[in-house]
Design a protein around this motif. Structure first.
Motif, PDB file in Angstrom:
ATOM      1  N   LYS A   4       5.831   2.976  12.818  1.00  0.00           N
ATOM      2  CA  LYS A   4       5.342   1.736  11.661  1.00  0.00           C
ATOM      3  C   LYS A   4       5.102   2.492  10.507  1.00  0.00           C
ATOM      4  CE  LYS A   4       3.129  -0.636  14.935  1.00  0.00           C
ATOM      5  NZ  LYS A   4       3.267  -2.254  15.197  1.00  0.00           N
ATOM      6  N   THR A   5       4.774   1.656   9.086  1.00  0.00           N
ATOM      7  CA  THR A   5       5.924   2.001   8.069  1.00  0.00           C
ATOM      8  C   THR A   5       4.812   3.574   8.196  1.00  0.00           C
ATOM      9  OG1 THR A   5       4.213   0.669   7.211  1.00  0.00           O
ATOM     10  CG2 THR A   5       6.054   0.383   7.856  1.00  0.00           C
ATOM     11  N   SER A   6       3.535   3.396   8.371  1.00  0.00           N
ATOM     12  CA  SER A   6       2.975   4.413   7.433  1.00  0.00           C
ATOM     13  C   SER A   6       3.430   5.896   8.334  1.00  0.00           C
ATOM     14  CB  SER A   6       1.608   4.405   8.068  1.00  0.00           C
ATOM     15  OG  SER A   6       0.618   3.835   7.199  1.00  0.00           O
ATOM     16  N   ALA A   7       4.064   5.519   9.699  1.00  0.00           N
ATOM     17  CA  ALA A   7       4.771   6.566  10.383  1.00  0.00           C
ATOM     18  C   ALA A   7       6.200   7.157   9.362  1.00  0.00           C
ATOM     19  CB  ALA A   7       4.737   6.548  11.412  1.00  0.00           C
ATOM     20  N   LEU A   8       6.381   6.308   9.431  1.00  0.00           N
ATOM     21  CA  LEU A   8       7.770   6.101   8.697  1.00  0.00           C
ATOM     22  C   LEU A   8       7.978   7.532   7.217  1.00  0.00           C
ATOM     23  CD1 LEU A   8      10.834   5.900   8.550  1.00  0.00           C
ATOM     24  CD2 LEU A   8      10.530   3.851   7.984  1.00  0.00           C
ATOM     25  N   THR A   9       6.696   7.217   6.573  1.00  0.00           N
ATOM     26  CA  THR A   9       6.582   7.752   5.221  1.00  0.00           C
ATOM     27  C   THR A   9       6.163   9.182   5.460  1.00  0.00           C
ATOM     28  OG1 THR A   9       5.913   5.717   4.992  1.00  0.00           O
ATOM     29  CG2 THR A   9       5.168   7.460   3.143  1.00  0.00           C
ATOM     30  N   PHE A  10       5.685   9.251   7.077  1.00  0.00           N
ATOM     31  CA  PHE A  10       5.001  10.037   7.382  1.00  0.00           C
ATOM     32  C   PHE A  10       6.098  11.000   7.398  1.00  0.00           C
ATOM     33  CE2 PHE A  10       4.217  12.485  10.839  1.00  0.00           C
ATOM     34  CZ  PHE A  10       3.476  14.196  10.504  1.00  0.00           C
ATOM     35  N   ALA A  11       7.062  10.995   7.946  1.00  0.00           N
ATOM     36  CA  ALA A  11       8.705  11.870   8.465  1.00  0.00           C
ATOM     37  C   ALA A  11       9.436  12.026   7.149  1.00  0.00           C
ATOM     38  CB  ALA A  11       8.999  10.571   9.641  1.00  0.00           C
ATOM     39  N   ARG A  12       9.036  11.093   5.998  1.00  0.00           N
ATOM     40  CA  ARG A  12       9.918  11.763   4.801  1.00  0.00           C
ATOM     41  C   ARG A  12       9.576  13.208   4.336  1.00  0.00           C
ATOM     42  NH1 ARG A  12      10.176   5.482   2.762  1.00  0.00           N
ATOM     43  NH2 ARG A  12      12.008   4.673   4.538  1.00  0.00           N
ATOM     44  N   HIS A  13       8.152  13.931   4.938  1.00  0.00           N
ATOM     45  CA  HIS A  13       7.259  14.084   4.021  1.00  0.00           C
ATOM     46  C   HIS A  13       7.087  15.220   5.140  1.00  0.00           C
ATOM     47  CE1 HIS A  13       5.794  12.637   0.544  1.00  0.00           C
ATOM     48  NE2 HIS A  13       5.897  11.375   0.967  1.00  0.00           N
ATOM     49  N   ILE A  14       7.636  15.187   6.595  1.00  0.00           N
ATOM     50  CA  ILE A  14       7.788  16.299   6.879  1.00  0.00           C
ATOM     51  C   ILE A  14       9.015  17.320   6.451  1.00  0.00           C
ATOM     52  CG2 ILE A  14       9.015  17.773   9.065  1.00  0.00           C
ATOM     53  CD1 ILE A  14       7.990  14.856  10.279  1.00  0.00           C
ATOM     54  N   PRO A  15       8.053  18.760   6.354  1.00  0.00           N
ATOM     55  CA  PRO A  15       9.009  19.672   5.667  1.00  0.00           C
ATOM     56  C   PRO A  15      10.547  20.195   6.072  1.00  0.00           C
ATOM     57  CG  PRO A  15       6.594  20.554   5.682  1.00  0.00           C
ATOM     58  CD  PRO A  15       6.992  19.423   6.279  1.00  0.00           C
ATOM     59  N   TYR A  75       1.143  -1.158  -0.191  1.00  0.00           N
ATOM     60  CA  TYR A  75       0.295  -0.524  -0.070  1.00  0.00           C
ATOM     61  C   TYR A  75       0.084   0.808  -0.074  1.00  0.00           C
ATOM     62  CZ  TYR A  75      -3.435  -3.484   1.621  1.00  0.00           C
ATOM     63  OH  TYR A  75      -4.380  -4.585   1.187  1.00  0.00           O
ATOM     64  N   LYS A  76       2.317   1.061  -1.049  1.00  0.00           N
ATOM     65  CA  LYS A  76       3.047   2.119  -0.954  1.00  0.00           C
ATOM     66  C   LYS A  76       2.299   3.479  -1.366  1.00  0.00           C
ATOM     67  CE  LYS A  76       7.841   3.516  -2.505  1.00  0.00           C
ATOM     68  NZ  LYS A  76       8.736   2.931  -2.300  1.00  0.00           N
ATOM     69  N   GLN A  77       1.372   3.833  -2.623  1.00  0.00           N
ATOM     70  CA  GLN A  77       0.829   5.340  -2.973  1.00  0.00           C
ATOM     71  C   GLN A  77      -0.338   5.330  -2.302  1.00  0.00           C
ATOM     72  OE1 GLN A  77      -1.349   3.910  -5.851  1.00  0.00           O
ATOM     73  NE2 GLN A  77      -1.458   6.125  -7.195  1.00  0.00           N
ATOM     74  N   GLU A  78      -0.771   4.715  -1.094  1.00  0.00           N
ATOM     75  CA  GLU A  78      -1.906   4.877   0.130  1.00  0.00           C
ATOM     76  C   GLU A  78      -1.028   5.756   0.955  1.00  0.00           C
ATOM     77  OE1 GLU A  78      -3.656   1.758  -1.917  1.00  0.00           O
ATOM     78  OE2 GLU A  78      -1.462   2.069  -1.374  1.00  0.00           O
ATOM     79  N   LYS A  79       0.053   5.037   1.767  1.00  0.00           N
ATOM     80  CA  LYS A  79       1.320   5.281   2.769  1.00  0.00           C
ATOM     81  C   LYS A  79       1.438   6.948   2.368  1.00  0.00           C
ATOM     82  CE  LYS A  79       1.474   1.322   5.049  1.00  0.00           C
ATOM     83  NZ  LYS A  79       2.868   0.396   4.981  1.00  0.00           N
ATOM     84  N   GLU A  80       1.518   7.117   1.205  1.00  0.00           N
ATOM     85  CA  GLU A  80       2.541   8.352   0.641  1.00  0.00           C
ATOM     86  C   GLU A  80       1.141   9.161   0.261  1.00  0.00           C
ATOM     87  OE1 GLU A  80       5.524   8.919  -0.208  1.00  0.00           O
ATOM     88  OE2 GLU A  80       6.400   7.690  -0.453  1.00  0.00           O
ATOM     89  N   ALA A  81       0.129   9.086   0.306  1.00  0.00           N
ATOM     90  CA  ALA A  81      -0.685  10.443   0.305  1.00  0.00           C
ATOM     91  C   ALA A  81      -1.022   9.999   1.331  1.00  0.00           C
ATOM     92  CB  ALA A  81      -1.602   9.442  -1.131  1.00  0.00           C
ATOM     93  N   ILE A  82      -0.834   9.450   2.387  1.00  0.00           N
ATOM     94  CA  ILE A  82      -1.858  10.273   3.834  1.00  0.00           C
ATOM     95  C   ILE A  82      -0.559  11.112   4.112  1.00  0.00           C
ATOM     96  CG2 ILE A  82      -2.054   8.665   5.923  1.00  0.00           C
ATOM     97  CD1 ILE A  82      -3.144   6.226   4.162  1.00  0.00           C
ATOM     98  N   ALA A  83       0.497  10.382   4.197  1.00  0.00           N
ATOM     99  CA  ALA A  83       2.443  10.834   4.602  1.00  0.00           C
ATOM    100  C   ALA A  83       2.109  12.408   4.317  1.00  0.00           C
ATOM    101  CB  ALA A  83       2.582  10.590   4.431  1.00  0.00           C
ATOM    102  N   LYS A  84       1.152  13.020   3.299  1.00  0.00           N
ATOM    103  CA  LYS A  84       1.879  14.483   2.469  1.00  0.00           C
ATOM    104  C   LYS A  84       0.991  14.591   3.067  1.00  0.00           C
ATOM    105  CE  LYS A  84       3.302  13.061  -1.894  1.00  0.00           C
ATOM    106  NZ  LYS A  84       3.072  12.777  -3.589  1.00  0.00           N
ATOM    107  N   LYS A  85      -0.394  13.877   2.940  1.00  0.00           N
ATOM    108  CA  LYS A  85      -1.646  14.475   3.866  1.00  0.00           C
ATOM    109  C   LYS A  85      -1.692  15.389   5.629  1.00  0.00           C
ATOM    110  CE  LYS A  85      -6.049  16.463   2.443  1.00  0.00           C
ATOM    111  NZ  LYS A  85      -6.508  17.568   0.993  1.00  0.00           N
ATOM    112  N   ALA A  86      -0.513  14.251   5.873  1.00  0.00           N
ATOM    113  CA  ALA A  86      -1.061  14.332   7.719  1.00  0.00           C
ATOM    114  C   ALA A  86       0.180  15.232   7.391  1.00  0.00           C
ATOM    115  CB  ALA A  86      -0.267  12.867   8.054  1.00  0.00           C
ATOM    116  N   ALA A  87       1.180  15.838   7.026  1.00  0.00           N
ATOM    117  CA  ALA A  87       2.063  16.872   6.979  1.00  0.00           C
ATOM    118  C   ALA A  87       1.732  18.391   7.202  1.00  0.00           C
ATOM    119  CB  ALA A  87       3.244  16.604   5.606  1.00  0.00           C
ATOM    120  N   LYS A  88       1.088  18.086   6.397  1.00  0.00           N
ATOM    121  CA  LYS A  88      -0.182  19.778   6.215  1.00  0.00           C
ATOM    122  C   LYS A  88      -0.843  20.383   7.871  1.00  0.00           C
ATOM    123  CE  LYS A  88      -0.715  19.884   1.449  1.00  0.00           C
ATOM    124  NZ  LYS A  88      -0.410  20.700   1.025  1.00  0.00           N
TER     125      LYS A  88
END
Length: 232
Positions: A72-83, A46-59
């Motif tokens: 968790k993997t969703s949070a790691l993806t989120f960390a990568r999208h922190i400005p 679910y890499k595409q889903e996690k990327e979309a969620i991470a971008k939205k959560a970073a806002k």
């Protein structure tokens, strides 16, 4: 002996009711119980889903925020999208999240909690729980293995206990959950749906779940799977 439109309509109804999950060209039976999957496998699922969620959560982030980010993997993806420019204080129980922030987010002040390290690179155990209670953060970004209209669920006691500690130390709880986790249940109950301030998921979220959240204290944020950098 029915039309394609009739089949599509019926599948939409069954998806709304949580009996199936629509896929391209049809649908598959919705699994009711969530199952634990190895960390390395979850990194690519679910890499595409996690990327979309991470971008939205970073806002949701604001300058000067203090955060907890789980491992968790969703949070790691989120960390990568922190400005990169945001000055944040970040507490994490993950050596992977800590390394990501130290290497690529120079404006972040990073705190790695103590504890015993497990095979997923997560701090665990009594020392971790005790140390985490020394912090108080504005927002906690975390995940669960299953989410439904009653709350979030886990298959192991360690993340279940983490979720409950986050409720104690956080002003705002933000659950990151791709649509594959929605309308599922697992052995261990974590937090009630009204404990969750925000749930960020993707556009494949079942309609019945989205509708049920409207009558709760939680805010549901749905991330489109294809979004421009300027989208909100």
């Amino acid at each position: 002996n029915v039309s394609v439109e009739t089949i599509r309509r019926d599948l939409r109804i069954l998806d709304y009711q949580g009996f199936v999950k629509r896929k391209y060209g049809g649908a598959v039976k919705a699994a009711e119980k969530a199952q634990e999957i190895p960390y390395t496998d979850r990194l690519v699922q679910y890499k595409q889903e996690k990327e979309a969620i991470a971008k939205k959560a970073a806002k949701l982030l604001r300058e000067g925020d203090s955060l907890f980010i789980d491992g968790k993997t969703s949070a790691l993806t989120f960390a990568r999208h922190i400005p990169e420019h945001l000055e944040l204080s970040v507490v994490t129980n993950s050596i992977h999240v800590a390394n990501e922030l130290i290497q690529h987010k120079p404006a972040c002040e990073v705190f790695l909690t103590g504890g015993e390290v497990n095979s997923d690179g997560l701090m665990t155990g009594p020392k971790f729980h005790q140390g985490l209670r020394d912090f108080h953060v504005d927002k906690a970004f975390f995940s669960a293995i299953a989410v439904n209209e009653t709350g979030c669920y886990y298959t192991r006691t360690e993340p279940q206990q983490l979720a409950r500690i986050l409720k104690e130390i956080s002003k705002e709880l933000v659950l990151l959950a791709d649509s594959s986790k929605i309308n599922k249940i697992a052995l261990l109950y974590g937090l009630g749906i009204d404990d969750l301030n925000v749930i960020v998921t993707d556009e494949e979220v079942p309609e019945n779940f989205a509708y049920s959240i409207e009558s709760t204290a939680s805010e549901l944020i749905i991330a489109p799977l294809q979004q421009d950098d300027d989208s909100s």
